[in-house]
Write an enzyme that holds these catalytic residues in place. Structure first.
Site, PDB file in Angstrom:
ATOM      1  CD  GLU A 184      -3.047  -1.095   2.226  1.00 24.92           C
ATOM      2  OE1 GLU A 184      -2.900  -0.331   3.186  1.00 24.92           O
ATOM      3  OE2 GLU A 184      -4.048  -1.835   2.091  1.00 24.92           O
TER       4      GLU A 184
HETATM    5  C1  BMA Z   1      -4.697  -3.428   5.236  1.00 24.84           C
HETATM    6  C2  BMA Z   1      -3.372  -4.008   5.640  1.00 24.84           C
HETATM    7  C3  BMA Z   1      -2.939  -3.599   6.989  1.00 24.84           C
HETATM    8  C4  BMA Z   1      -4.060  -3.369   7.933  1.00 24.84           C
HETATM    9  C5  BMA Z   1      -5.373  -3.800   7.366  1.00 24.84           C
HETATM   10  C6  BMA Z   1      -6.530  -3.500   8.239  1.00 24.84           C
HETATM   11  O1  BMA Z   1      -4.706  -2.570   4.228  1.00 24.84           O
HETATM   12  O2  BMA Z   1      -2.449  -3.815   4.657  1.00 24.84           O
HETATM   13  O3  BMA Z   1      -2.145  -2.468   6.910  1.00 24.84           O
HETATM   14  O4  BMA Z   1      -3.815  -4.004   9.112  1.00 24.84           O
HETATM   15  O5  BMA Z   1      -5.541  -3.142   6.190  1.00 24.84           O
HETATM   16  O6  BMA Z   1      -6.732  -2.111   8.387  1.00 24.84           O
END
Ligand code: BMA
Length: 816
Positions: free
Chosen positions: A419
């Site tokens: 991300e």
């Molecule tokens: C996602 C993951 C984590 C996170 C999860 C829940 O995007 O990549 O960074 O724990 O969301 O928010």
């Protein structure tokens, strides 16, 4: 080669300790302090807050080792450290022999001149990684923002350490220091065999495997290289130049047994031994072709994993480090979690970029269980520097990890980060100064990570980020669903209803999730009885996503009647989570081949917490994991109802063409009587999704709120049932079902028969206080159709104790 393994008993000093305490290696500061009674259990209550100081202090691990003269007789002696976490200085008999700044590289420090025959003192001195990160931040002219979480260590993105050690939206903040993996003294005359991997060339009926060893020679000379692959032996003389040598030997394997992902065939592995002089390495090698198909098409751009020429629908979940205390990340703990993944028919695990490159055990187990690995590089949800020092450190990390892991059959893809591309628009600074951050991003991403994959593992795809549209594609893969892999968080993070899952058509959904509370037993491992209330301070402390508990409750109000009491609250949260993920996966499987993968967030937890996981910390199956075993089954029936129509779909991942039997029945919810039924036989070509029935709701269920539909699939002797209701569960008038259980001893475990006088929904069995799993759970029980389940305790359990501890919950029983 002469090896002295240094695992075992060490001593820890530092912080506010006045005398050393015992420490284990491999192990970490917090585990040692906990075992010595110097800190409280950080997983209990809100103790985590009391141990934050440990991560701000400096610590030393030390031991003495008896060195025999024979070791000193070798031409070279190294101290080899697989993983020093993180800012480290290593001393032998008081002399500094090397330093470390990243837990993601292996060190090989020459130490011969510092060793003596007899007792030698080895010290690994760790500086606080948190303080080092803060000092780094102060040195930089520009800020490097990171995603904030409730309990965190600042600037975690500026040290090369598992990012989640600094806290996450499911994770405790424990800034451990420690020695992980292997630490050993190695003595050799010729050199050392640093890496071993294979190139495979597949032809019909044969495979040529080129076994490659990276041998670092002390001097020019000659040596014998011996390779044994699956009993086929090749020996050759090789010339060595001082430094790194690439040594090759080709092995012909006629009629190779191929490696297949879980569910598609055997995951066969060949034993490989490579010897150069007296250096030896062993591996287990799977023979397979793997392609990542990322091609423009009418819908956008595909993402398909093709193994041995067969497109694989990837079914799996995201992996996080399995314990916030690294000392507890044992092979047994990893094996247990991965076995649960495979048991739920998963064939892919994503090693997420906020954690760590996992241990060799992890990838060996994935090879053996047929679990493909989507491997992120360890960067997540933050901006990272592109200064020469930082890039240099990352270059060493990427080169080491790519070389270490490339021989694994399971390894399917290298992905640049989690991300980070999207994160550029999360922070005020990076939005304002986007060009600057994008240039930095690309220098690290393509310039270092992509370059490492292209140089050292050219047969594998470098996928720049998760999510992303594909190599060279910078599309928005949170909201647009046409290209590459998607992270879909509209339901959890933006509060959309579960139908939102039905509105998108992802090509490959690599993250989507819904939270639930851990099971009661797991909650009791961190909360005293006085805190068993969802808004109690301890329950709120064990929820790291701000507003998460409220979100769970609010979603109850859309689908369910409000549960009564804490135990039902916990139960319903797990039912709700299972329903959410099942809705998404069943729909997306029906979109095959447009969609070719779903990896839900997240498989496991690293401490006991309310989270998106399907397995509790410690491995207990949540109801979602039982649901996953069904919604990831090789063949599956699912229903979609909208606009007065009800469609039944067959989602088939088996490869063989065949005929299957399908029975769809509509039952009255009051007494279970069959009101409508149809039986058909359907031909499936295999690896295909198709609509098998299109029905008018008014014909099959004139009063939809009083009905339940069952879909039974008979597939070559195996039978499975899926259910569908036509209205939100809160609108159904459910009867008191009159559930009964009959518990007996059977084959070294127990069998439990569950029967019911009237329909019972979401029937969940639990044996409270006992470790063990049922072979199925979260069931619909209809009158006259009892279900017999097996329960295998992982501890001694007499029958009367099981009868006493058995708890049966169901939807009607969750509210007054
Ligand atoms: C996602 C993951 C984590 C996170 C999860 C829940 O995007 O990549 O960074 O724990 O969301 O928010």
């Amino acid at each position: 080669m002469h090896i002295i393994d240094l695992a075992g008993a060490w001593q820890l000093t530092g912080g506010t300790l006045t005398a050393p305490v015992p420490a284990c290696v491999p192990g970490d500061t917090h585990s040692a302090l906990l075992a010595a009674g110097r800190i409280p259990d950080p997983y209990w209550g809100a103790n985590e807050l009391q141990v934050q100081e440990v991560g701000r202090q400096d610590w030393t691990f030390a031991r003495t080792v008896e060195v025999p003269p024979a070791l000193l007789g070798r031409a070279a002696v190294w101290l080899v450290c697989d993983c020093l976490d993180t800012v480290a200085e290593v001393a032998v008999n008081g002399r500094v022999v090397g330093t470390g700044a990243s837990m993601f590289v292996r060190h090989r420090f020459p130490v011969k001149e510092h060793l003596v025959a007899g007792a030698n003192r080895i010290e690994v001195r760790f500086r606080s990684a948190e303080r080092a990160a803060c000092e780094e931040a102060a040195r930089h002219a520009q800020p490097y923002p990171f995603n904030p979480v409730p309990v965190q260590s600042p600037h975690r993105n500026l040290v090369r350490k598992a990012q989640c050690h600094g806290g996450w939206d499911w994770g405790a903040c424990l800034m451990v220091a420690g020695i992980h993996g292997r630490i050993a003294l190695e003595g050799a005359d010729l050199g050392h065999l640093e890496h071993v991997w294979c190139d495979q060339e597949h032809r019909p009926g044969a495979c040529t495997v080129t076994v490659v060893g990276e041998f670092h020679a002390l001097a020019a000379g000659r040596a014998e290289m011996e390779v044994d692959l699956g009993g086929v032996r090749v020996r050759r003389e090789v010339a060595l130049a001082p430094g790194a040598n690439r040594l090759e030997a080709a092995v012909e394997l006629p009629q190779p047994r191929l490696w297949w992902p879980n569910g598609l065939g055997e995951s066969h592995l060949y034993e490989l031994t490579v010897r150069v002089g007296d250096a030896e390495q062993r591996r287990r090698i799977g023979l397979r072709r793997l392609e990542v198909v990322s091609e423009d098409d009418q819908a956008g751009r595909s993402l398909v994993f093709r193994v041995n020429g067969v497109p694989v629908f990837c079914k799996g979940a995201n992996w996080i480090p399995c314990d916030a205390l690294p000392q507890r990340q044992t092979r047994a703990a990893i094996d247990d979690l991965l076995a649960s993944a495979a048991a739920a028919h998963m064939n892919m695990i994503r090693v997420w970029g906020g954690g760590q490159y996992e241990s060799d055990d992890f990838y060996d187990l994935c090879d053996a269980k047929g679990l493909l690995v989507w491997q992120d590089f360890m960067f997540s949800c933050a901006m990272y520097p592109a200064t020469p020092d930082f890039l240099d450190l990352v270059r060493r990390e990427a080169e080491h990890q790519v070389k270490r892991l490339r021989h694994h059959a399971c390894l399917a893809l290298w992905c640049g980060n989690n991300e980070n591309l999207g994160a550029i628009s999360w922070f005020e600074e990076s939005r304002r100064n986007r060009d600057r951050y994008l240039v930095d991003y690309d220098r690290l991403n393509e310039g270092v990570l992509g370059a490492a994959v292209r140089a050292h593992d050219p047969g594998r795809t470098f996928w720049p980020s998760s999510p992303c549209g594909g190599p060279g594609d910078y599309s928005d893969c949170w909201h647009a669903d046409g290209r590459g892999d998607m992270h879909y968080w509209k339901v959890w993070h933006e509060g959309a209803s579960f139908d939102a899952f039905l509105q998108i058509r992802p090509r490959f959904c690599s993250e989507f999730g819904y939270q639930s509370f851990p099971s009661l037993d797991t909650i009791r491992s961190y909360a005293p009885p006085s805190q068993l209330n969802v808004t109690s301070p301890v329950m709120e402390h064990h929820q790291r996503n701000v507003g998460g508990n409220s979100r769970i409750i609010e979603m109850f109000s859309r689908y369910f009647r409000m549960p009564e009491g804490f135990a039902n609250f916990v139960y319903l949260s797990q039912v709700q989570q299972a329903v959410a993920i099942r809705t998404a996966v069943e729909h997306w499987r029906s979109l095959r081949p447009h969609c070719m993968g779903t990896l839900y967030w997240q498989l496991n937890d690293n401490w006991p917490v309310c989270s998106w996981s399907s397995l509790d910390y410690g491995g207990k199956w949540k109801l979602l994991h039982h649901a996953a075993r069904r919604f990831y089954a090789p063949s599956l029936l699912t229903a979609r109802s909208a606009g007065g129509r009800v469609e039944v779909w067959l989602c088939d991942d088996r490869l063989e063409a065949r005929e299957v039997g399908i029975t769809v029945a509509v039952h009255a919810l009051g007494d279970g009587a069959v009101r409508w039924e149809r039986r058909i036989t359907v031909a499936t070509p295999g690896a295909h999704a198709q609509r098998v029935l299109d029905l008018a709701l008014a014909e099959i269920a004139p009063r939809p709120e009083e009905c339940l539909m069952t879909m039974t699939l008979d597939d070559g002797g195996e039978s499975s049932v899926n259910e569908h209701v036509f209205a939100a569960w809160k609108r159904l008038e459910l009867p008191e079902p009159g559930l009964r259980t009959d518990v007996r001893e059977a084959d070294g475990g127990f069998s439990v028969e569950v029967s019911s006088a009237r329909p019972a929904l979401f029937v969940a069995l639990d044996v409270e206080g006992v470790r063990g799993e049922f072979d199925d759970n979260l069931l619909t029980i209809l009158p006259g159709r009892p279900r017999r389940l097996r329960f295998r305790p992982r501890q001694d359990l007499p029958l009367p104790a099981l009868r006493q501890a058995l708890v049966v919950r169901h939807l009607r029983g969750s509210y007054a």
